[in-house]
Enzyme design. Structure first.
Site, mmCIF file in Angstrom:
data_model
loop_
_atom_site.group_PDB
_atom_site.id
_atom_site.type_symbol
_atom_site.label_atom_id
_atom_site.label_comp_id
_atom_site.label_asym_id
_atom_site.label_seq_id
_atom_site.Cartn_x
_atom_site.Cartn_y
_atom_site.Cartn_z
ATOM 1 N N LYS A 23 46.875 23.286 -4.859
ATOM 2 C CA LYS A 23 45.993 24.423 -5.212
ATOM 3 C C LYS A 23 44.705 24.330 -4.414
ATOM 4 C CE LYS A 23 43.253 24.109 -8.990
ATOM 5 N NZ LYS A 23 41.831 24.414 -8.748
ATOM 6 N N ASN A 24 44.127 23.126 -4.373
ATOM 7 C CA ASN A 24 42.804 22.983 -3.765
ATOM 8 C C ASN A 24 42.838 22.933 -2.252
ATOM 9 O OD1 ASN A 24 41.703 23.196 -6.257
ATOM 10 N ND2 ASN A 24 41.403 20.997 -6.549
ATOM 11 N N CYS A 118 36.408 26.318 -14.067
ATOM 12 C CA CYS A 118 36.409 25.387 -15.201
ATOM 13 C C CYS A 118 34.971 25.151 -15.702
ATOM 14 C CB CYS A 118 36.949 24.032 -14.762
ATOM 15 S SG CYS A 118 38.622 24.106 -14.167
ATOM 16 N N ARG A 125 28.064 24.901 -12.940
ATOM 17 C CA ARG A 125 28.511 24.408 -11.628
ATOM 18 C C ARG A 125 27.582 24.901 -10.498
ATOM 19 N NH1 ARG A 125 34.483 23.838 -11.878
ATOM 20 N NH2 ARG A 125 34.438 22.900 -9.839
ATOM 21 N N ASP A 309 40.008 14.585 -11.023
ATOM 22 C CA ASP A 309 41.043 15.507 -11.516
ATOM 23 C C ASP A 309 42.210 14.761 -12.158
ATOM 24 O OD1 ASP A 309 40.727 18.013 -8.859
ATOM 25 O OD2 ASP A 309 39.466 17.486 -10.559
ATOM 26 N N ARG A 402 46.550 28.325 -14.149
ATOM 27 C CA ARG A 402 45.717 28.508 -12.943
ATOM 28 C C ARG A 402 46.155 27.521 -11.870
ATOM 29 N NH1 ARG A 402 39.937 27.142 -13.921
ATOM 30 N NH2 ARG A 402 39.956 27.354 -11.667
HETATM 31 C C1 EPZ Z 1 36.417 20.534 -6.059
HETATM 32 O O1 EPZ Z 1 35.456 21.169 -6.846
HETATM 33 C C2 EPZ Z 1 37.734 20.820 -6.735
HETATM 34 N N1 EPZ Z 1 37.932 22.266 -6.806
HETATM 35 C C3 EPZ Z 1 37.696 20.240 -8.140
HETATM 36 O O2 EPZ Z 1 38.969 20.446 -8.713
HETATM 37 C C4 EPZ Z 1 37.425 18.748 -8.062
HETATM 38 O O3 EPZ Z 1 37.319 18.235 -9.374
HETATM 39 C C5 EPZ Z 1 36.116 18.512 -7.302
HETATM 40 O O4 EPZ Z 1 36.189 19.128 -6.012
HETATM 41 C C6 EPZ Z 1 35.821 17.047 -7.112
HETATM 42 O O5 EPZ Z 1 36.915 16.417 -6.511
HETATM 43 C C7 EPZ Z 1 38.369 22.931 -5.716
HETATM 44 O O6 EPZ Z 1 38.592 22.359 -4.652
HETATM 45 C C8 EPZ Z 1 38.561 24.412 -5.878
HETATM 46 P P1 EPZ Z 1 32.114 19.427 -5.901
HETATM 47 P P2 EPZ Z 1 33.987 21.425 -6.262
HETATM 48 O O7 EPZ Z 1 31.360 20.466 -5.184
HETATM 49 O O8 EPZ Z 1 34.042 21.447 -4.787
HETATM 50 C C9 EPZ Z 1 27.812 19.040 -7.682
HETATM 51 C C10 EPZ Z 1 40.448 21.266 -10.296
HETATM 52 O O9 EPZ Z 1 40.688 20.897 -11.439
HETATM 53 N N2 EPZ Z 1 27.398 20.153 -6.825
HETATM 54 O O10 EPZ Z 1 32.770 18.319 -5.129
HETATM 55 O O11 EPZ Z 1 33.389 22.577 -6.957
HETATM 56 C C11 EPZ Z 1 28.816 19.450 -8.764
HETATM 57 O O12 EPZ Z 1 28.141 19.973 -9.889
HETATM 58 C C12 EPZ Z 1 39.032 21.352 -9.826
HETATM 59 O O13 EPZ Z 1 41.315 21.571 -9.428
HETATM 60 C C13 EPZ Z 1 26.041 20.472 -6.781
HETATM 61 O O14 EPZ Z 1 25.224 19.871 -7.454
HETATM 62 O O15 EPZ Z 1 33.278 20.112 -6.720
HETATM 63 C C14 EPZ Z 1 29.507 18.143 -9.077
HETATM 64 O O16 EPZ Z 1 28.716 17.381 -9.973
HETATM 65 C C15 EPZ Z 1 38.058 21.031 -10.932
HETATM 66 N N3 EPZ Z 1 25.644 21.496 -5.986
HETATM 67 C C16 EPZ Z 1 29.512 17.427 -7.734
HETATM 68 O O17 EPZ Z 1 28.552 18.108 -6.895
HETATM 69 C C17 EPZ Z 1 26.511 22.197 -5.194
HETATM 70 O O18 EPZ Z 1 26.065 23.100 -4.460
HETATM 71 C C18 EPZ Z 1 30.855 17.494 -7.039
HETATM 72 O O19 EPZ Z 1 31.224 18.855 -7.064
HETATM 73 C C19 EPZ Z 1 27.884 21.857 -5.248
HETATM 74 C C20 EPZ Z 1 28.298 20.830 -6.069
#
Ligand code: EPZ
Length: 423
Positions: A23-24, A118, A125, A309, A402
């Site tokens: 998916k990702n 989510c 987020r 995840d 999803r």
């Molecule tokens: C990706 O989310 C995945 N989603 C998530 O999978 C996965 O859990 C996550 O990466 C971590 O591996 C997709 O690829 C669509 P991050 P993402 O940006 O990119 C903070 C699933 O179940 N952050 O790596 O949104 C954020 O709050 C999903 O398939 C900021 O602060 O995660 C988090 O604490 C859930 N500011 C940390 O970084 C920003 O601008 C990591 O988030 C962006 C992120």
């Protein structure tokens, strides 16, 4: 129509299951279609809700999607309307943010609400690192009532350091920089396998990206991108989750096919410590009944560490292993909240703080009426229901569908008693 899963637990869990495309990975390919006028063919695409939403987003932005056969779509540029991102779609999935950069790079403007998905992060987020990166590349960012308007005549290459490792942040800015003028250097990048896969695809259609999969990525902007094909890589989270399901059920031989065990090295280290009886092939995983399963602490970490995840499924596995385990969720603030539903099912879990739980096992689990809070926790509830005694109902299964294609059918093929019924 609201639907639910009704599961009768305690059945055998063995046989063969094929892992679908990630998916990702898939969700990051669709936005690339906005950056070229040539056709793109995506194969091994999972037939899941989020991919449906991503295709609807592309159609709303003036592209045509043709289904060639299950799992294969052709995306054609029709008449790109540089419109605002449709709010009802942006609110459905987090990866909708990936459509922002390509529109900014090709139309010079984009308007969108805060992305949904989510409810696992604190508040909603954050996207500060995306906005900061686009600003560094020359975009003007205006924010009003939870909506963003970004505009830029021409994006320029920039030096961008991510203060936190962000997967979609890395992917979004790597993709957008392909059409910026000059060189962009991204530092402190995420290294998840979906990122080099995305870079390989972008390079195959004319981009110039070096270093994807390492903390530093260099993108040299090009004038235009061509068309091409992309075969989505196997879903490592599905593969790892099914492996933990089989280990927790501890019934017969389960063969998990069409996957890449190399993407799950952190899980195999844990399996060795727990005493899971497993065997790895080139593109498959075999799980056999284990004599004794011992509890083991786990801490989530960016790739190649133990994936956040996989944490919810691991927590369920720890309810079936002997001893106490500390599970430390370091990435998200709310991702352990689902454990109160495991406790309702009979698990012995103490929440030390929002980021840490202590699980004591093994405990018998009992069927309950539950609601899926998010994608991965929902899947963990399915896993718990499969090994619980009695009947479990799981509502809000949109959150599960999803990310998991035909889950009920695939679980039934392994001997589970699971039905999807209208509420
Ligand atoms: C990706 O989310 C995945 N989603 C998530 O999978 C996965 O859990 C996550 O990466 C971590 O591996 C997709 O690829 C669509 P991050 P993402 O940006 O990119 C903070 C699933 O179940 N952050 O790596 O949104 C954020 O709050 C999903 O398939 C900021 O602060 O995660 C988090 O604490 C859930 N500011 C940390 O970084 C920003 O601008 C990591 O988030 C962006 C992120």
């Amino acid at each position: 129509m609201e639907q639910k899963f009704v599961i009768i637990g305690g059945k055998s869990f063995e046989g063969e299951i094929k892992v679908k495309g990630a998916k990702n990975a898939a969700l990051k390919i669709f936005p690339v279609a906005l950056m070229t006028q040539e056709p793109i063919r995506v194969s091994n695409m999972p037939e899941i809700e989020d991919c449906q939403r991503a295709q609807e987003m592309l159609e709303a932005l003036g592209h045509e999607i043709k289904k060639v056969k299950p799992g294969v779509v052709d995306i054609r540029y029709k008449s790109k309307r540089c419109v605002n991102l449709p709010a009802e779609l942006v609110n459905k999935f987090r990866a909708s943010i990936m459509f922002v950069g390509p529109l900014l790079a090709t139309c010079g403007e984009v308007y969108f609400p805060h992305p949904g998905g989510c409810v696992i992060g604190a508040g909603t987020r954050p996207i500060d690192m995306f906005l900061g990166g686009f600003e560094k590349m020359g975009a003007k960012v205006e924010i009003s009532e939870n909506h963003y308007r970004l505009s830029a005549k021409k994006l320029k290459g920039a030096q961008i350091f991510f203060h936190k490792v962000t997967v979609t942040g890395t992917e979004s800015l790597m993709t957008t920089a392909c059409l910026a003028e000059g060189v962009t250097i991204l530092k402190n990048c995420a290294m998840e396998p979906e990122i080099p896969a995305l870079a390989d695809f972008l390079n195959s259609i004319g981009a110039k990206i070096e270093g994807a999969g390492t903390p530093t990525i260099k993108i040299t902007g090009v004038k235009k991108l061509e068309g091409g094909e992309y075969k989505i890589i196997p879903d490592r989270i599905e593969a790892g989750t099914f492996a933990m399901m089989a280990a927790a059920a501890n019934s017969g031989h389960t063969l998990i096919k069409d996957c890449n065990p190399e993407h799950l090295e952190a899980l195999w280290v844990l399996f060795d410590k727990i005493g899971v009886n497993y065997k790895l092939g080139k593109d498959n995983i075999s799980i056999f009944p284990s004599k004794k399963l011992i509890s083991c602490d786990a801490t989530t970490h960016e790739y190649p560490g133990f994936a956040t995840d996989l944490q919810s499924a691991y927590t369920v596995l720890m309810t079936q292993t002997k001893g106490a385990s500390l599970i430390h969720e370091t990435i998200y603030d709310r991702r352990l909240l689902f454990t109160d539903m495991l406790t309702q099912m009979g698990a012995n879990i103490i929440m030390a703080d929002p980021h840490r739980v202590v699980v004591n096992g093994p405990t018998k689990l009992y069927g309950r009426k539950l609601v899926s809070p998010d994608l991965r926790a929902g899947m963990a509830l399915v896993m718990a229901a499969l090994i619980a005694q009695g009947k479990t109902e799981i509502n809000n299964i949109y959150q599960i569908e999803r990310g998991y294609e035909k889950l009920d059918e695939r679980m039934c093929a392994l001997g589970a008693d699971i039905k999807k019924i209208n509420n």
